[in-house]
Design an enzyme around this catalytic site. Structure first.
Site, PDB file in Angstrom:
ATOM      1  N   ASP A 174       5.959   2.236 -13.682  1.00 62.10           N
ATOM      2  CA  ASP A 174       6.445   2.865 -14.904  1.00 62.10           C
ATOM      3  C   ASP A 174       6.383   1.901 -16.091  1.00 62.10           C
ATOM      4  O   ASP A 174       6.788   0.732 -15.975  1.00 62.10           O
ATOM      5  CB  ASP A 174       7.909   3.279 -14.655  1.00 62.10           C
ATOM      6  CG  ASP A 174       8.494   4.118 -15.766  1.00 62.10           C
ATOM      7  OD1 ASP A 174       8.023   5.252 -15.933  1.00 62.10           O
ATOM      8  OD2 ASP A 174       9.403   3.637 -16.465  1.00 62.10           O
TER       9      ASP A 174
ATOM     10  N   GLU B 131      -0.762  -5.880   6.265  1.00 58.36           N
ATOM     11  CA  GLU B 131      -1.238  -4.797   7.143  1.00 58.36           C
ATOM     12  C   GLU B 131      -2.129  -3.819   6.397  1.00 58.36           C
ATOM     13  O   GLU B 131      -1.831  -3.444   5.273  1.00 58.36           O
ATOM     14  CB  GLU B 131      -0.042  -3.990   7.677  1.00 58.36           C
ATOM     15  CG  GLU B 131       0.855  -4.777   8.582  1.00 58.36           C
ATOM     16  CD  GLU B 131       2.283  -4.256   8.517  1.00 58.36           C
ATOM     17  OE1 GLU B 131       2.495  -3.093   8.133  1.00 58.36           O
ATOM     18  OE2 GLU B 131       3.185  -5.051   8.826  1.00 58.36           O
TER      19      GLU B 131
HETATM   20  C1  NOJ Z   1       7.786   6.877 -18.293  1.00 53.81           C
HETATM   21  C2  NOJ Z   1       8.234   7.980 -17.389  1.00 53.81           C
HETATM   22  O1  NOJ Z   1       7.118   8.721 -16.986  1.00 53.81           O
HETATM   23  C3  NOJ Z   1       9.240   8.791 -18.177  1.00 53.81           C
HETATM   24  O2  NOJ Z   1       9.558   9.996 -17.533  1.00 53.81           O
HETATM   25  C4  NOJ Z   1      10.450   7.939 -18.404  1.00 53.81           C
HETATM   26  O3  NOJ Z   1      11.361   8.629 -19.232  1.00 53.81           O
HETATM   27  C5  NOJ Z   1      10.077   6.613 -19.077  1.00 53.81           C
HETATM   28  N1  NOJ Z   1       8.907   6.006 -18.550  1.00 53.81           N
HETATM   29  C6  NOJ Z   1      11.193   5.613 -18.914  1.00 53.81           C
HETATM   30  O4  NOJ Z   1      11.290   5.211 -17.572  1.00 53.81           O
END
Ligand code: NOJ
Length: 557
Positions: free
Chosen positions: A221, A269
């Protein structure tokens, strides 16, 4: 396929599951892991190679799971860690790899790390987050401690929330310890300080935890947000109104991503594990940097958002494909394509018709790169209209997160009769459910399945080279090739018919987006002239918004 077999993610089709909205097995109106497990047959039937699960970790749900309070467990709303293990085991038995979401930029403010960090300036976790004093008078600060006039800088956070027209500051005042903390997203999502080696090690342990449980990789993310200019300077005024998370691209991020890559690549692995990172920056030239270099690799794959901002226009699409083809040709830079996800309005809604959504599926599944399918796009789902007062997401993204209708019954295959946490998407009781589309051979669902099968059976489509072919105005046409295997693809972005000149030789329709029998479909509104065995020489006619994948039916040149 002439490629290292261990790099499975190059030829894979990945399906994104947003667990809250996939299927509810427990009857509380929110999707869960058991609901996903029960529908793995859908993914296997569709033919995808891997699924990415958006967060299911313990969370106060301020950002619906992207505010993680414990990286190594399952929120009771979604089930148990045993249910996660069962899901992975069953997915693997079906030949489906599992990617989990790794959220490294921030934690929940309820995470024990942050609870400790904010308990005292002397906490051993204090330096795991970003803390700043009030801006002093000499630096332009004014007003009482902790007031907006004393913010450490002009950065804005990402979500306006209901009833606010501008974005709130990326800082929240902590009364007890008398300092501000940084959050590029919600105040409930304080940013971790990746300059602190203890953070890097603790988060590497999170990767190892999930690899030990058998996951095949990670969707990472907001990875571009991890590096910060240590001086935390003000943004220039022309960027000031933007969320900091949309501009943050500091060079210090790259060694951090390189180190994560080593953790993932170092897993002993088989199969090889992978990372696909969310790089929410404007253009492919910024995204490509996150693949690193051949000597210092970073991400295995990176999401490039620019195509999700492209209107249904061949010039705009061609520019974006050109960017990718120019910048991501090196061996360590394999592209990705996606049209929709849980943060963007669905492309069926953006593009406004089934015909265009069908043609867009051909772009997604035949351009050079790894395609990511967002749950429900294979049904042609539109965003759900959210009634006034029904908005629950601080970022206003509820429409694209509407629940998946599994059948046409009142509960649409969700347990219990509880109303789901968001309204059903349009057509849930009509033609948009999985059951309805399974029964209709020319549905969007069958089109996705045919396109995925076409990729799987063709090295050219899955990992081959890409080259534009001449096409009339309104149409994009290209060739994919791997050794002697070749495919020709044409997409008509115009709403009027177009004649496309074919390369020499005889060609057969492999998949088409039109509505009838024959070339996987006859034309929408046009004459259904092509039988299943139809072949073409010289040229092929496309209806408006029609797309066609052709394979050689005889010798080509
Ligand atoms: C990107 C994620 O896809 C989104 O849903 C989220 O609100 C923000 N990053 C913060 O984590």
């Amino acid at each position: 396929m002439g490629d290292q077999p261990s790099r499975w993610w190059k030829s894979a089709v990945v399906y994104q599951v947003y667990p809250r909205s996939f299927c509810d097995a427990s009857g509380d109106g929110v999707g869960d892991l058991e609901g996903i497990r029960r529908h793995l047959d859908h993914l296997a039937w569709l033919g995808v190679d891997a699924m990415w699960l958006s967060p299911f970790y313990p969370s106060p749900m301020a950002d619906f799971g992207y505010d993680v309070a414990d990286h190594c467990d399952v929120d009771p709303l979604f089930g148990t860690i045993e249910e996660f293990d069962a899901l992975v085991a069953q997915a693997h038995a079906l030949g489906i790899k599992v990617l989990v979401d790794f959220v490294p930029n921030h934690t929940s403010d309820q995470h024990p790390w942050f609870v400790s960090a904010r308990s005292s300036r002397d906490s051993p976790r204090r330096g795991w987050y970003w803390w700043r004093d009030d801006r002093p008078d000499e630096a332009g600060g004014s007003g009482p401690p902790g007031s907006e006039g004393r913010l450490p800088n002009n950065w804005r956070s990402a979500f306006a929330g209901a009833g606010r027209s501008s974005l709130p500051p990326a800082w929240t005042w902590d009364e007890r310890t008398g300092q501000w903390y940084l959050h590029q997203f919600l105040a409930e999502q304080p940013d971790l300080n990746w300059g602190n080696p203890e953070v890097a090690e603790a988060m590497a342990e999170v990767l190892r935890f999930w690899m030990r449980r058998g996951v095949d990789g990670f969707r990472v993310d907001a990875i571009h947000c991890l590096g910060k200019d240590p001086g935390l300077p003000d943004l220039p005024s022309h960027l000031e109104a933007l969320p900091r998370s949309a501009t943050n691209d500091h060079p210090s991020v790259h060694p951090v991503v390189g180190a994560l890559r080593q953790v993932v690549d170092g897993w002993p692995e088989p199969p090889a594990r992978m990372m696909v990172g969310e790089v929410f920056l404007p253009g492919a030239e910024q995204v490509v940097a996150y693949y690193g270099t051949p000597d210092a690799p970073e991400l295995h794959l990176a999401f490039n958002f620019s195509p999700t901002f492209a209107p249904w226009d061949p010039v705009e699409w061609r520019r974006r494909v050109d960017e990718v083809e120019t910048l991501m040709g090196a061996a360590h830079t394999w592209p990705t394509w996606f049209l929709s996800n849980h943060d963007r309005p669905r492309h069926r809604s953006r593009y406004g018709s089934d015909a265009r959504a069908r043609a867009a599926a051909v772009l997604l599944l035949t351009l050079r790169g790894t395609p990511f399918v967002y749950q429900g796009e294979e049904l042609g789902l539109e965003d759900a209209p959210i009634p006034a007062g029904g908005r629950v997401d601080p970022g206003g993204r509820d429409g694209c997160r509407a629940p998946i209708p599994w059948d046409g019954s009142g509960g649409h295959g969700w347990a219990g009769g509880a109303r789901p946490w968001l309204p059903w998407p349009p057509g849930a009781g009509g033609g948009r459910s999985v059951a309805a589309q399974r029964a209709e051979p020319f549905s969007m669902l069958h089109l996705y399945r045919r396109l995925i099968a076409a990729r799987r059976s063709s090295p050219a489509l899955s990992t081959g080279s890409f080259a534009w072919r001449p096409a009339p105005g309104g149409v994009l046409a290209w060739a994919r090739r791997a050794g002697s295997d070749e495919r020709f693809v044409a997409v008509n972005f115009a709403d009027r018919p177009a004649r496309v000149v074919l390369p020499a030789g005889t060609w057969a329709a492999e998949v088409g987006t039109g509505a009838g029998a024959g070339r996987g479909a006859a034309t929408f509104g046009g004459a259904a002239t092509f039988g299943g065995a139809a072949t073409f020489e010289g040229a092929v006619d496309l209806a408006g918004d029609e797309a066609l994948v052709l394979r050689p039916a005889g010798p080509t040149r």
